[in-house]
Design an enzyme around this catalytic site. Structure first.
Site, PDB file in Angstrom:
ATOM      1  N   VAL A  88       3.562  -7.693   3.950  1.00  0.00           N
ATOM      2  CA  VAL A  88       3.684  -6.228   4.035  1.00  0.00           C
ATOM      3  C   VAL A  88       2.354  -5.521   3.829  1.00  0.00           C
ATOM      4  O   VAL A  88       2.190  -4.374   4.246  1.00  0.00           O
ATOM      5  CB  VAL A  88       4.727  -5.648   3.036  1.00  0.00           C
ATOM      6  N   SER A 166      11.333   0.865 -10.921  1.00  0.00           N
ATOM      7  CA  SER A 166      11.192   0.094 -12.161  1.00  0.00           C
ATOM      8  C   SER A 166      11.331   1.025 -13.357  1.00  0.00           C
ATOM      9  O   SER A 166      11.073   2.233 -13.245  1.00  0.00           O
ATOM     10  CB  SER A 166       9.800  -0.549 -12.184  1.00  0.00           C
ATOM     11  N   TYR A 179       0.868  -0.798 -11.745  1.00  0.00           N
ATOM     12  CA  TYR A 179       2.267  -1.023 -11.364  1.00  0.00           C
ATOM     13  C   TYR A 179       3.085   0.250 -11.634  1.00  0.00           C
ATOM     14  O   TYR A 179       3.861   0.707 -10.783  1.00  0.00           O
ATOM     15  CB  TYR A 179       2.802  -2.198 -12.183  1.00  0.00           C
ATOM     16  N   ILE A 212      15.213  -7.724 -15.615  1.00  0.00           N
ATOM     17  CA  ILE A 212      16.040  -8.644 -14.834  1.00  0.00           C
ATOM     18  C   ILE A 212      15.368 -10.009 -14.854  1.00  0.00           C
ATOM     19  O   ILE A 212      14.147 -10.099 -14.668  1.00  0.00           O
ATOM     20  CB  ILE A 212      16.157  -8.153 -13.361  1.00  0.00           C
TER      21      ILE A 212
HETATM   22  P1  NDP Z   1       9.554 -11.980  -7.371  1.00  0.00           P
HETATM   23  O1  NDP Z   1       8.130 -12.253  -7.695  1.00  0.00           O
HETATM   24  O2  NDP Z   1      10.581 -13.028  -7.536  1.00  0.00           O
HETATM   25  O3  NDP Z   1       9.693 -11.470  -5.859  1.00  0.00           O
HETATM   26  C1  NDP Z   1       8.730 -10.749  -5.199  1.00  0.00           C
HETATM   27  C2  NDP Z   1       8.909 -11.060  -3.725  1.00  0.00           C
HETATM   28  O4  NDP Z   1       8.025 -10.232  -2.983  1.00  0.00           O
HETATM   29  C3  NDP Z   1       8.585 -12.516  -3.390  1.00  0.00           C
HETATM   30  O5  NDP Z   1       9.617 -13.025  -2.555  1.00  0.00           O
HETATM   31  C4  NDP Z   1       7.277 -12.425  -2.626  1.00  0.00           C
HETATM   32  O6  NDP Z   1       7.234 -13.443  -1.627  1.00  0.00           O
HETATM   33  C5  NDP Z   1       7.365 -11.034  -2.028  1.00  0.00           C
HETATM   34  N1  NDP Z   1       6.055 -10.453  -1.767  1.00  0.00           N
HETATM   35  C6  NDP Z   1       5.069 -10.204  -2.643  1.00  0.00           C
HETATM   36  N2  NDP Z   1       3.992  -9.716  -2.004  1.00  0.00           N
HETATM   37  C7  NDP Z   1       4.328  -9.652  -0.685  1.00  0.00           C
HETATM   38  C8  NDP Z   1       3.650  -9.254   0.487  1.00  0.00           C
HETATM   39  N3  NDP Z   1       2.383  -8.825   0.456  1.00  0.00           N
HETATM   40  N4  NDP Z   1       4.307  -9.304   1.661  1.00  0.00           N
HETATM   41  C9  NDP Z   1       5.583  -9.757   1.734  1.00  0.00           C
HETATM   42  N5  NDP Z   1       6.261 -10.160   0.658  1.00  0.00           N
HETATM   43  C10 NDP Z   1       5.637 -10.111  -0.544  1.00  0.00           C
HETATM   44  O7  NDP Z   1       9.888 -10.649  -8.199  1.00  0.00           O
HETATM   45  P2  NDP Z   1      11.217  -9.837  -8.486  1.00  0.00           P
HETATM   46  O8  NDP Z   1      12.352 -10.346  -7.708  1.00  0.00           O
HETATM   47  O9  NDP Z   1      11.313  -9.705  -9.956  1.00  0.00           O
HETATM   48  O10 NDP Z   1      10.768  -8.395  -7.925  1.00  0.00           O
HETATM   49  C11 NDP Z   1      11.323  -7.775  -6.774  1.00  0.00           C
HETATM   50  C12 NDP Z   1      11.118  -6.271  -6.893  1.00  0.00           C
HETATM   51  O11 NDP Z   1      11.796  -5.788  -8.064  1.00  0.00           O
HETATM   52  C13 NDP Z   1       9.654  -5.852  -7.053  1.00  0.00           C
HETATM   53  O12 NDP Z   1       9.419  -4.676  -6.321  1.00  0.00           O
HETATM   54  C14 NDP Z   1       9.544  -5.567  -8.536  1.00  0.00           C
HETATM   55  O13 NDP Z   1       8.527  -4.659  -8.809  1.00  0.00           O
HETATM   56  C15 NDP Z   1      10.911  -5.017  -8.831  1.00  0.00           C
HETATM   57  N6  NDP Z   1      11.313  -5.065 -10.237  1.00  0.00           N
HETATM   58  C16 NDP Z   1      11.561  -6.249 -10.891  1.00  0.00           C
HETATM   59  C17 NDP Z   1      11.996  -6.235 -12.222  1.00  0.00           C
HETATM   60  C18 NDP Z   1      12.336  -7.472 -12.982  1.00  0.00           C
HETATM   61  O14 NDP Z   1      12.679  -7.361 -14.172  1.00  0.00           O
HETATM   62  N7  NDP Z   1      12.292  -8.632 -12.400  1.00  0.00           N
HETATM   63  C19 NDP Z   1      12.135  -4.982 -12.966  1.00  0.00           C
HETATM   64  C20 NDP Z   1      11.839  -3.819 -12.183  1.00  0.00           C
HETATM   65  C21 NDP Z   1      11.453  -3.872 -10.890  1.00  0.00           C
HETATM   66  P3  NDP Z   1       5.850 -14.135  -1.149  1.00  0.00           P
HETATM   67  O15 NDP Z   1       5.033 -14.371  -2.387  1.00  0.00           O
HETATM   68  O16 NDP Z   1       6.269 -15.378  -0.459  1.00  0.00           O
HETATM   69  O17 NDP Z   1       5.202 -13.167  -0.200  1.00  0.00           O
END
Ligand code: NDP
Length: 276
Positions: A88, A166, A179, A212
């Site tokens: 992205v 978040s 962030y 989460i």
């Molecule tokens: P993860 O790290 O498990 O997931 C993040 C995902 O985003 C990965 O699948 C990664 O895949 C993808 N990603 C990262 N950078 C890129 C990029 N440049 N292009 C395409 N894909 C990308 O984190 P979470 O599931 O915890 O987070 C998901 C969302 O939830 C985020 O926006 C996070 O800020 C938000 N969030 C999470 C919280 C939590 O407690 N876990 C709390 C609040 C918000 P890949 O590396 O293969 O590209």
């Protein structure tokens, strides 16, 4: 108690045209026939949003940078799930991604801007490069993809966009300045886009997950037990959330069940945002 006034001409008592017949029961939450794109859908929260949307009947496309992860996740999700490798942060590819999804699967109904990155550092140690990197992925890329999808949705007068925000946009969490800035900006974007798009049939909302259990949060929490305890202490439900908790909320916001909901940020947080 409010009672409706029967009308003799098939119109409601205020003269408006009759509303279309209500869908009975749980059908209102069905996503059957819808096409959804979930960025970062190969892991964590995005993967469970995908799983819940597939279960609700949608055709789901997950994206990310690692093909092996996406391939395994799409296979695990089963029929109804597909993947496209996409970074992205390459903004020049945003229009092409939406074009490809629509060419392969039909008009995009649901965009979930879930991909995101985090970095934990005291603010005074954050370099301009650190700051820009987080803002670029979590904000600039979200806008670019939303604009690409929004153009088509607004033209069709149909569609819905969900941002993943978040708790960092709600209150001051130390060592996540970039962030928090990115997620606060996304919350502002939701309000502006909802006011621009909603009259044209496109709803825009955010989900603000609490703490989460995912790879991202484990990395931040396991290295910092004090942070983990503080997060738990202010969570009235006394437990961290599961990625599927966010998935269920996303299905609701994407569905007809939420047809009068736009411009909100829905905390899904066990009460963390209102905890003392
Ligand atoms: P993860 O790290 O498990 O997931 C993040 C995902 O985003 C990965 O699948 C990664 O895949 C993808 N990603 C990262 N950078 C890129 C990029 N440049 N292009 C395409 N894909 C990308 O984190 P979470 O599931 O915890 O987070 C998901 C969302 O939830 C985020 O926006 C996070 O800020 C938000 N969030 C999470 C919280 C939590 O407690 N876990 C709390 C609040 C918000 P890949 O590396 O293969 O590209």
């Amino acid at each position: 108690m409010v009672t409706s006034v029967p009308s003799t001409n098939g119109h409601s008592s205020n003269g408006a045209a009759p509303a279309p017949a209500e869908q009975p029961g749980l059908q209102v939450y069905s996503l059957a026939g819808r096409v959804a794109l979930i960025t970062g859908g190969g892991t964590g929260i995005g993967l469970e949003i995908a799983r819940c949307m597939v279960a609700a009947g949608a055709t789901v496309v997950i994206t990310g940078r690692r093909e092996s992860v996406l391939q395994a996740s799409a296979a695990d999700l089963g029929a109804g799930a597909h993947y496209l490798v996409n970074d992205v942060s390459d903004l020049s590819g945003s229009d092409a991604l939406i074009e490809q999804v629509e060419a392969d699967f039909g008009p995009l109904d649901i965009l979930v801007n879930n991909a995101g990155i985090n970095m934990k550092k005291p603010a005074l140690e954050v370099t301009d490069e650190d700051f820009s990197r987080i803002i670029h992925t979590n904000l600039n890329a979200v806008f670019a993809l939303t604009r690409a999808a929004g153009k088509r949705m607004v033209a069709r007068r149909s569609g819905t966009i969900i941002m993943i925000s978040s708790m960092a946009a709600y209150y001051g969490i130390d060592r996540v300045v970039a962030y928090a800035a990115s997620k606060s900006a996304v919350e502002g974007m939701v309000k502006v886009l909802a006011s621009e798009f909603s009259a044209q049939g496109v709803r825009v909302n955010a989900i603000a997950p609490g703490f989460i259990e995912t790879e991202m949060s484990r990395t931040a929490m396991n290295s910092d037990p004090d942070r983990r305890d503080r997060a738990m202490r202010r969570t009235p439900m006394g437990k961290f959330g599961k990625p599927s908790d966010i998935g269920h909320a996303a299905v609701f916001l994407a569905s007809e069940g939420a047809r009068y909901v736009t411009g909100v940020s829905l905390p899904v947080d066990g009460g963390n945002s209102i905890g003392f």
